[in-house]
Design a protein around this motif. Structure first.
Motif, PDB file in Angstrom:
ATOM      1  N   ALA A  69      59.108  98.966  66.003  1.00 51.25           N
ATOM      2  CA  ALA A  69      57.778  99.539  66.221  1.00 51.25           C
ATOM      3  C   ALA A  69      57.443  99.605  67.707  1.00 51.25           C
ATOM      4  O   ALA A  69      56.943 100.631  68.196  1.00 51.25           O
ATOM      5  CB  ALA A  69      56.729  98.719  65.480  1.00 51.25           C
ATOM      6  N   PHE A  70      57.736  98.539  68.436  1.00 49.47           N
ATOM      7  CA  PHE A  70      57.442  98.533  69.872  1.00 49.47           C
ATOM      8  C   PHE A  70      58.321  99.527  70.625  1.00 49.47           C
ATOM      9  O   PHE A  70      57.857 100.222  71.536  1.00 49.47           O
ATOM     10  CB  PHE A  70      57.603  97.129  70.443  1.00 49.47           C
ATOM     11  CG  PHE A  70      56.416  96.239  70.179  1.00 49.47           C
ATOM     12  CD1 PHE A  70      55.194  96.494  70.769  1.00 49.47           C
ATOM     13  CD2 PHE A  70      56.529  95.144  69.327  1.00 49.47           C
ATOM     14  CE1 PHE A  70      54.095  95.686  70.522  1.00 49.47           C
ATOM     15  CE2 PHE A  70      55.446  94.326  69.079  1.00 49.47           C
ATOM     16  CZ  PHE A  70      54.220  94.598  69.668  1.00 49.47           C
ATOM     17  N   HIS A  71      59.578  99.597  70.260  1.00 52.57           N
ATOM     18  CA  HIS A  71      60.468 100.555  70.921  1.00 52.57           C
ATOM     19  C   HIS A  71      60.004 101.996  70.678  1.00 52.57           C
ATOM     20  O   HIS A  71      60.133 102.861  71.553  1.00 52.57           O
ATOM     21  CB  HIS A  71      61.902 100.368  70.435  1.00 52.57           C
ATOM     22  CG  HIS A  71      62.575  99.175  71.041  1.00 52.57           C
ATOM     23  ND1 HIS A  71      63.893  98.856  70.802  1.00 52.57           N
ATOM     24  CD2 HIS A  71      62.116  98.201  71.876  1.00 52.57           C
ATOM     25  CE1 HIS A  71      64.213  97.750  71.471  1.00 52.57           C
ATOM     26  NE2 HIS A  71      63.143  97.334  72.113  1.00 52.57           N
ATOM     27  N   ALA A  72      59.448 102.244  69.492  1.00 54.68           N
ATOM     28  CA  ALA A  72      58.977 103.595  69.173  1.00 54.68           C
ATOM     29  C   ALA A  72      57.804 104.011  70.051  1.00 54.68           C
ATOM     30  O   ALA A  72      57.569 105.217  70.240  1.00 54.68           O
ATOM     31  CB  ALA A  72      58.579 103.676  67.706  1.00 54.68           C
ATOM     32  N   VAL A  73      57.069 103.037  70.587  1.00 54.10           N
ATOM     33  CA  VAL A  73      55.954 103.370  71.483  1.00 54.10           C
ATOM     34  C   VAL A  73      56.321 103.081  72.935  1.00 54.10           C
ATOM     35  O   VAL A  73      55.455 103.008  73.812  1.00 54.10           O
ATOM     36  CB  VAL A  73      54.666 102.621  71.087  1.00 54.10           C
ATOM     37  CG1 VAL A  73      54.180 103.095  69.734  1.00 54.10           C
ATOM     38  CG2 VAL A  73      54.861 101.100  71.097  1.00 54.10           C
ATOM     39  N   GLY A  74      57.623 102.901  73.201  1.00 58.79           N
ATOM     40  CA  GLY A  74      58.100 102.768  74.562  1.00 58.79           C
ATOM     41  C   GLY A  74      57.903 101.409  75.200  1.00 58.79           C
ATOM     42  O   GLY A  74      57.890 101.294  76.426  1.00 58.79           O
ATOM     43  N   ARG A  75      57.795 100.354  74.369  1.00 64.48           N
ATOM     44  CA  ARG A  75      57.605  99.013  74.918  1.00 64.48           C
ATOM     45  C   ARG A  75      58.847  98.155  74.683  1.00 64.48           C
ATOM     46  O   ARG A  75      59.358  98.063  73.554  1.00 64.48           O
ATOM     47  CB  ARG A  75      56.401  98.318  74.266  1.00 64.48           C
ATOM     48  CG  ARG A  75      55.082  98.998  74.515  1.00 64.48           C
ATOM     49  CD  ARG A  75      54.742  99.107  75.999  1.00 64.48           C
ATOM     50  NE  ARG A  75      54.648  97.815  76.651  1.00 64.48           N
ATOM     51  CZ  ARG A  75      53.493  97.169  76.854  1.00 64.48           C
ATOM     52  NH1 ARG A  75      52.353  97.699  76.443  1.00 64.48           N
ATOM     53  NH2 ARG A  75      53.474  96.005  77.484  1.00 64.48           N
ATOM     54  N   LYS A  76      59.333  97.527  75.758  1.00 71.58           N
ATOM     55  CA  LYS A  76      60.421  96.567  75.635  1.00 71.58           C
ATOM     56  C   LYS A  76      59.844  95.212  75.249  1.00 71.58           C
ATOM     57  O   LYS A  76      58.752  94.842  75.685  1.00 71.58           O
ATOM     58  CB  LYS A  76      61.188  96.456  76.949  1.00 71.58           C
ATOM     59  CG  LYS A  76      61.942  97.714  77.334  1.00 71.58           C
ATOM     60  CD  LYS A  76      62.720  97.514  78.627  1.00 71.58           C
ATOM     61  CE  LYS A  76      63.502  98.759  78.998  1.00 71.58           C
ATOM     62  NZ  LYS A  76      64.272  98.576  80.264  1.00 71.58           N
ATOM     63  N   VAL A  77      60.585  94.470  74.437  1.00 72.36           N
ATOM     64  CA  VAL A  77      60.113  93.160  74.002  1.00 72.36           C
ATOM     65  C   VAL A  77      61.245  92.142  74.067  1.00 72.36           C
ATOM     66  O   VAL A  77      62.421  92.489  73.969  1.00 72.36           O
ATOM     67  CB  VAL A  77      59.561  93.204  72.556  1.00 72.36           C
ATOM     68  CG1 VAL A  77      58.324  94.082  72.470  1.00 72.36           C
ATOM     69  CG2 VAL A  77      60.623  93.681  71.569  1.00 72.36           C
ATOM     70  N   SER A  78      60.863  90.895  74.243  1.00 68.02           N
ATOM     71  CA  SER A  78      61.779  89.774  74.058  1.00 68.02           C
ATOM     72  C   SER A  78      61.499  89.174  72.684  1.00 68.02           C
ATOM     73  O   SER A  78      60.499  89.505  72.040  1.00 68.02           O
ATOM     74  CB  SER A  78      61.563  88.720  75.149  1.00 68.02           C
ATOM     75  OG  SER A  78      61.770  89.272  76.429  1.00 68.02           O
ATOM     76  N   ALA A  79      62.372  88.300  72.236  1.00 68.52           N
ATOM     77  CA  ALA A  79      62.172  87.699  70.921  1.00 68.52           C
ATOM     78  C   ALA A  79      62.724  86.290  70.900  1.00 68.52           C
ATOM     79  O   ALA A  79      63.689  85.963  71.603  1.00 68.52           O
ATOM     80  CB  ALA A  79      62.844  88.540  69.832  1.00 68.52           C
ATOM     81  N   ILE A  80      62.082  85.463  70.078  1.00 69.46           N
ATOM     82  CA  ILE A  80      62.550  84.099  69.866  1.00 69.46           C
ATOM     83  C   ILE A  80      62.292  83.738  68.412  1.00 69.46           C
ATOM     84  O   ILE A  80      61.297  84.175  67.814  1.00 69.46           O
ATOM     85  CB  ILE A  80      61.844  83.101  70.817  1.00 69.46           C
ATOM     86  CG1 ILE A  80      62.391  81.694  70.620  1.00 69.46           C
ATOM     87  CG2 ILE A  80      60.334  83.125  70.641  1.00 69.46           C
ATOM     88  CD1 ILE A  80      61.872  80.691  71.625  1.00 69.46           C
ATOM     89  N   SER A  81      63.196  82.990  67.819  1.00 67.85           N
ATOM     90  CA  SER A  81      63.037  82.552  66.439  1.00 67.85           C
ATOM     91  C   SER A  81      61.780  81.701  66.289  1.00 67.85           C
ATOM     92  O   SER A  81      61.512  80.811  67.101  1.00 67.85           O
ATOM     93  CB  SER A  81      64.261  81.740  66.012  1.00 67.85           C
ATOM     94  OG  SER A  81      63.965  80.886  64.926  1.00 67.85           O
ATOM     95  N   GLY A  82      61.013  81.972  65.245  1.00 72.81           N
ATOM     96  CA  GLY A  82      59.819  81.177  64.983  1.00 72.81           C
ATOM     97  C   GLY A  82      60.146  79.714  64.751  1.00 72.81           C
ATOM     98  O   GLY A  82      59.425  78.824  65.218  1.00 72.81           O
ATOM     99  N   ASP A  83      61.232  79.439  64.032  1.00 67.20           N
ATOM    100  CA  ASP A  83      61.631  78.053  63.785  1.00 67.20           C
ATOM    101  C   ASP A  83      62.018  77.356  65.081  1.00 67.20           C
ATOM    102  O   ASP A  83      61.655  76.196  65.317  1.00 67.20           O
ATOM    103  CB  ASP A  83      62.808  78.001  62.807  1.00 67.20           C
ATOM    104  CG  ASP A  83      62.385  78.201  61.374  1.00 67.20           C
ATOM    105  OD1 ASP A  83      61.161  78.219  61.108  1.00 67.20           O
ATOM    106  OD2 ASP A  83      63.270  78.362  60.510  1.00 67.20           O
TER     107      ASP A  83
END
Length: 292
Positions: A262-276
């Motif tokens: 969803a973020f890539h579709a609006v041109g936004r780069k994101v980082s990610a980390i496991s919730g656990d």
């Protein structure tokens, strides 16, 4: 001396516990005895069962989640934001000898009334492992959090996960559907609709009409609906994020993939980390401080 301590994620329906010696996890356990599923047992009794053979008089226990709510063991008061990250671990609620509950966070303004429990502990870990100024925390109730290195400034909640469940299982949209299957194509189609149309309410019934008329495979309604709701969520929260702000998604792999699309579709780069991973890092930082 590095002490043993126990970290617990105690939610509404489940409980997970980890025994640590410093930074090393020695053992983990889980139970279905969430705070709404105690089946007549006291929280003290459930804790004793889950931590059997783990504790002595010096072993501290730090718990986060719905255990601190008004349906839990004891209310751990909400800290109002803006709140310093350090204050979360400094304002614990005692429920026994060396047993503590992490406080939640709240916002109470004319334009925003919100609460969280459990996510504040994930934020503590995410802040260290993936520093950002915006944290998006998908789940039953997705949290969007504004923060800097020192403070949590604001947050909002979007009930995307719960709405998907309710619509699919308790509304006309999902009535009579066969078992659902994974479909990236259906998800992307729904995502595009949600991102590019603010009129999500009429589209909910169109989801029903689409599978009745045969233009949406009945086995793919869940995927289309997921895309539609996540797209609408990201579109509706666009004003919450400035263009230059870094975004970190805090979630499991499946939800991370969906929100990343969803973020890539609006041109936004994101980082990610496991919730656990974020939760364990956060509660470990509190428990380690308590134990020492």
């Amino acid at each position: 001396m590095t002490s043993r301590y126990i970290a617990i994620d105690w939610g509404s329906t489940n409980l997970r516990a980890w025994l640590y010696q410093g930074e090393q996890c020695l053992e983990s356990r889980q139970s279905e005895a969430g705070v709404t599923r105690l089946n007549g047992k006291s929280p003290e009794a459930v804790l004793a069962e889950v931590t059997q053979n783990w504790r002595d008089s010096t072993t501290s226990v730090v718990m986060a989640g719905m255990v601190g709510s008004n349906v839990g063991w004891k209310v751990a008061p909400y800290l109002p934001v803006p709140a310093h990250f350090s204050s979360i671990g400094e304002q614990l609620t005692s429920v026994g000898d060396n047993i503590w509950i992490v406080p939640g966070l709240c916002v109470s303004r004319d334009d925003n009334h919100n609460v969280m429990r459990g996510e504040e502990t994930q934020l503590l870990g995410a802040r260290t492992l993936s520093p950002s100024s915006v944290y998006v925390m998908p789940g039953t109730h997705c949290k969007w959090v504004q923060a800097d290195a020192e403070q949590i400034h604001d947050f909002r909640t979007v009930m995307t996960g719960e709405l998907h469940h309710l619509l699919l299982n308790h509304s006309l949209i999902g009535a009579g559907l066969p078992p659902q299957e994974v479909s990236s194509e259906a998800f992307i189609t729904g995502l595009d609709r949600g991102l590019h149309s603010s009129a999500v309410l009429p589209q909910l019934f169109e989801t029903r009409a689409s599978h009745v008329l045969g233009t949406l495979p009945r086995e793919q309604v869940s995927e289309f609906l997921s895309g539609l709701l996540i797209g609408a969520e990201v579109a509706s929260m666009s004003d919450f994020i400035a263009h230059e702000q870094a975004i970190t998604i805090v979630a499991g792999s499946s939800l991370t993939s969906r929100y990343r699309q969803a973020f890539h579709a609006v041109g936004r780069k994101v980082s990610a980390i496991s919730g656990d991973t974020a939760f364990q890092a956060g509660i470990r930082s509190i428990a380690h401080a308590v134990a020492n």
